[in-house]
Every structure is written in structure tokens, then in C-alpha cells.
Design a protein around this motif. Structure first.
Motif, PDB file in Angstrom:
ATOM      1  N   ALA A 132       0.808  -1.212   0.000  1.00 54.83           N
ATOM      2  CA  ALA A 132       0.000   0.000   0.000  1.00 54.83           C
ATOM      3  C   ALA A 132       0.841   1.262   0.000  1.00 54.83           C
ATOM      4  O   ALA A 132       0.304   2.363   0.095  1.00 54.83           O
ATOM      5  CB  ALA A 132      -0.916  -0.003   1.213  1.00 54.83           C
ATOM      6  N   SER A 133       2.165   1.132  -0.077  1.00 53.68           N
ATOM      7  CA  SER A 133       3.034   2.305  -0.035  1.00 53.68           C
ATOM      8  C   SER A 133       3.236   2.891  -1.431  1.00 53.68           C
ATOM      9  O   SER A 133       2.693   2.396  -2.412  1.00 53.68           O
ATOM     10  CB  SER A 133       4.373   1.933   0.593  1.00 53.68           C
ATOM     11  N   HIS A 134       4.029   3.943  -1.523  1.00 57.20           N
ATOM     12  CA  HIS A 134       4.420   4.572  -2.791  1.00 57.20           C
ATOM     13  C   HIS A 134       3.222   5.048  -3.593  1.00 57.20           C
ATOM     14  O   HIS A 134       3.157   4.874  -4.804  1.00 57.20           O
ATOM     15  CB  HIS A 134       5.282   3.606  -3.626  1.00 57.20           C
ATOM     16  N   GLY A 135       2.248   5.603  -2.881  1.00 62.82           N
ATOM     17  CA  GLY A 135       1.147   6.234  -3.586  1.00 62.82           C
ATOM     18  C   GLY A 135       0.075   5.293  -4.101  1.00 62.82           C
ATOM     19  O   GLY A 135      -0.881   5.721  -4.727  1.00 62.82           O
ATOM     20  N   GLN A 136       0.228   4.003  -3.856  1.00 63.84           N
ATOM     21  CA  GLN A 136      -0.803   3.072  -4.330  1.00 63.84           C
ATOM     22  C   GLN A 136      -2.019   3.160  -3.426  1.00 63.84           C
ATOM     23  O   GLN A 136      -1.901   3.280  -2.209  1.00 63.84           O
ATOM     24  CB  GLN A 136      -0.252   1.647  -4.350  1.00 63.84           C
ATOM     25  N   HIS A 137      -3.189   3.056  -4.031  1.00 66.98           N
ATOM     26  CA  HIS A 137      -4.429   3.207  -3.265  1.00 66.98           C
ATOM     27  C   HIS A 137      -5.382   2.060  -3.624  1.00 66.98           C
ATOM     28  O   HIS A 137      -5.748   1.916  -4.800  1.00 66.98           O
ATOM     29  CB  HIS A 137      -5.076   4.558  -3.589  1.00 66.98           C
ATOM     30  N   ASP A 138      -5.740   1.259  -2.639  1.00 69.03           N
ATOM     31  CA  ASP A 138      -6.706   0.160  -2.825  1.00 69.03           C
ATOM     32  C   ASP A 138      -6.273  -0.771  -3.959  1.00 69.03           C
ATOM     33  O   ASP A 138      -7.056  -1.108  -4.845  1.00 69.03           O
ATOM     34  CB  ASP A 138      -8.115   0.702  -3.094  1.00 69.03           C
ATOM     35  N   ARG A 139      -5.005  -1.194  -3.939  1.00 66.52           N
ATOM     36  CA  ARG A 139      -4.517  -2.062  -5.019  1.00 66.52           C
ATOM     37  C   ARG A 139      -4.160  -3.455  -4.517  1.00 66.52           C
ATOM     38  O   ARG A 139      -3.603  -4.246  -5.267  1.00 66.52           O
ATOM     39  CB  ARG A 139      -3.254  -1.438  -5.662  1.00 66.52           C
ATOM     40  N   GLN A 140      -4.468  -3.747  -3.249  1.00 71.45           N
ATOM     41  CA  GLN A 140      -4.034  -5.018  -2.676  1.00 71.45           C
ATOM     42  C   GLN A 140      -4.682  -6.219  -3.386  1.00 71.45           C
ATOM     43  O   GLN A 140      -4.080  -7.283  -3.473  1.00 71.45           O
ATOM     44  CB  GLN A 140      -4.363  -5.068  -1.172  1.00 71.45           C
ATOM     45  N   ARG A 141      -5.897  -6.056  -3.899  1.00 70.38           N
ATOM     46  CA  ARG A 141      -6.600  -7.178  -4.535  1.00 70.38           C
ATOM     47  C   ARG A 141      -6.909  -6.891  -6.007  1.00 70.38           C
ATOM     48  O   ARG A 141      -7.827  -7.484  -6.588  1.00 70.38           O
ATOM     49  CB  ARG A 141      -7.893  -7.485  -3.772  1.00 70.38           C
ATOM     50  N   ALA A 142      -6.153  -6.001  -6.598  1.00 66.66           N
ATOM     51  CA  ALA A 142      -6.390  -5.632  -7.996  1.00 66.66           C
ATOM     52  C   ALA A 142      -5.767  -6.659  -8.946  1.00 66.66           C
ATOM     53  O   ALA A 142      -4.787  -7.316  -8.594  1.00 66.66           O
ATOM     54  CB  ALA A 142      -5.803  -4.249  -8.276  1.00 66.66           C
ATOM     55  N   PRO A 143      -6.303  -6.790 -10.159  1.00 69.88           N
ATOM     56  CA  PRO A 143      -5.773  -7.803 -11.093  1.00 69.88           C
ATOM     57  C   PRO A 143      -4.486  -7.389 -11.785  1.00 69.88           C
ATOM     58  O   PRO A 143      -3.758  -8.235 -12.292  1.00 69.88           O
ATOM     59  CB  PRO A 143      -6.910  -7.950 -12.110  1.00 69.88           C
ATOM     60  N   GLY A 144      -4.183  -6.103 -11.869  1.00 66.01           N
ATOM     61  CA  GLY A 144      -2.994  -5.680 -12.601  1.00 66.01           C
ATOM     62  C   GLY A 144      -3.300  -5.482 -14.077  1.00 66.01           C
ATOM     63  O   GLY A 144      -4.447  -5.312 -14.484  1.00 66.01           O
ATOM     64  N   SER A 145      -2.269  -5.525 -14.891  1.00 69.38           N
ATOM     65  CA  SER A 145      -2.439  -5.289 -16.326  1.00 69.38           C
ATOM     66  C   SER A 145      -3.216  -6.441 -16.970  1.00 69.38           C
ATOM     67  O   SER A 145      -3.028  -7.612 -16.621  1.00 69.38           O
ATOM     68  CB  SER A 145      -1.065  -5.151 -16.984  1.00 69.38           C
ATOM     69  N   ILE A 146      -4.079  -6.090 -17.922  1.00 67.22           N
ATOM     70  CA  ILE A 146      -4.863  -7.118 -18.624  1.00 67.22           C
ATOM     71  C   ILE A 146      -4.543  -7.155 -20.112  1.00 67.22           C
ATOM     72  O   ILE A 146      -5.113  -7.955 -20.859  1.00 67.22           O
ATOM     73  CB  ILE A 146      -6.380  -6.912 -18.419  1.00 67.22           C
TER      74      ILE A 146
END
Length: 205
Positions: A132-146
């Protein structure tokens, strides 16, 4: 091939003669009534149609009632056809759990529990984008690039993404018959079988 229709009751565990504990699924298998006998001459293939579970007549169509009347049985809830049945049975006869023996290897077919719309972490085991560091917001369960942008400018088919999970027809192979209780129509199968308690499963060999 031989088989029977059953209802999943739940799970338990038993201890063998060697003291080892075995997790088992309890299935109420049968009794099933033979409601149709298909032969090579009349239908082009051989099969037995089995029916399981009583059903109220007011919830049955006339076509169903007439079909079950030929086998001299009441209306049934579940009907399943088993091809190339290895045991000869006549119309109206009953098949019980006695067709299997303890220690026998069987296959169990059922419908898995429906889990609704799920994300990629639960559905496919993704670990998320990162911390969750370095400016990331609510990305813990995100899929990433598609997919790429300019090329291929589309998402490939089969991309693992969020969606409906569960509710699939699954066959579990290599399960063993641990114990049979003929007086209760119970059969204990080693391990777990697909479906919730009360769901219909097919036991076959």
C-alpha cells in the motif's frame, strides 16, 4: 458401468483398523427405481434411466406421471440416465446401495457450491498488485495489467479476470467406498465430494 443417484448428507470421519482417521462424505444413495430401459434395437444404445426422490403429483406434469406409471412408481424428483449399465434390471425394479462394495473405487459427479461474483484473488489465486506504499491506493486485490495498449489493442480471450465462481459440474475420481449401511441407504465415500449438503450427486463406476 454401474451407478446410483444420491443426496449429500454431510461429512464425518471414521477410524480404520490401523487407527488412521479418514475423512468421509455421507451420501444417502437410493433406492432408485428403473423408469426406462433403453436397448440397441429401440433407441440405438443401451442405458438405464433411474429416478430418485419422491415428488408430489400436483407438482408433476401428466407426461411425467404417465411415464412413471409405466414403471408402477410414484412421481420422482430426479431422473438420470446411465449408459451401458453393467447390471441387468427390468422396468420398475429397484437399485440400492448394495451394488457397491466396501473398498471399491468410484467416481462422484456433482455441482460445486455457487460463490457468486468474485475477484481475481479468490477466483484465481492472484496475490494483488503490491503493497500500500508509494502512492498506491486500494490495489491489494487488484488484477494488474490485462493487455497492451497500442498492440494488441485488445484483451485476449481466456484472460483470468473477476467473474462468476462455482456452480460447475465436477467429477471427482479415485474416491473409495469406506463403509456401507444398507439399512439406511447410506454410503461413506473417502474425501470430499462437490456440492452443498442436500445436493444431488451421482456415484458411478
Amino acid at each position: 458401468m454401474k451407478g446410483i443417484i444420491g443426496k449429500k448428507i454431510g461429512m464425518t470421519s471414521i477410524f480404520g483398523a490401523d487407527g488412521k482417521q479418514t475423512a468421509c462424505t455421507i451420501i444417502e444413495a437410493g433406492p432408485c427405481t428403473v423408469t426406462q430401459v433403453k436397448t440397441q434395437d429401440t433407441d440405438g444404445y443401451t442405458a438405464l434411466q433411474l429416478a430418485f426422490g419422491d415428488k408430489k403429483e400436483k407438482h408433476s406434469t401428466k407426461a411425467e406421471l404417465n411415464h412413471f406409471a409405466k414403471a408402477q412408481t410414484a412421481a420422482k424428483k430426479f431422473v438420470k440416465e446411465f449408459r451401458n449399465y453393467s447390471i441387468e434390471k427390468a422396468l420398475g425394479e429397484t437399485i440400492t446401495v448394495d451394488i457397491f462394495a466396501e473398498g471399491e473405487s468410484v467416481e462422484v459427479v456433482g455441482t460445486t457450491k455457487g460463490k457468486g461474483f468474485q475477484g481475481v484473488v479468490k477466483r484465481h489465486g492472484f496475490s494483488g498488485v503490491g503493497e500500500a506504499s508509494h502512492g498506491q491506493h486500494d490495489r491489494q486485490r487488484a488484477p494488474g495489467s490485462i493487455g497492451g495498449s497500442s498492440y494488441p489493442s485488445r484483451v485476449f480471450k481466456g484472460m483470468r479476470m473477476a467473474g462468476r465462481m462455482g456452480g460447475d459440474r465436477v467429477m471427482m475420481k479415485g474416491l473409495k467406498v469406506v463403509k456401507i449401511f444398507p439399512e439406511k441407504n447410506y454410503i461413506l465415500i473417502s474425501g470430499s465430494v462437490p456440492g452443498h449438503n442436500g445436493s444431488i450427486v451421482l456415484i458411478q463406476k
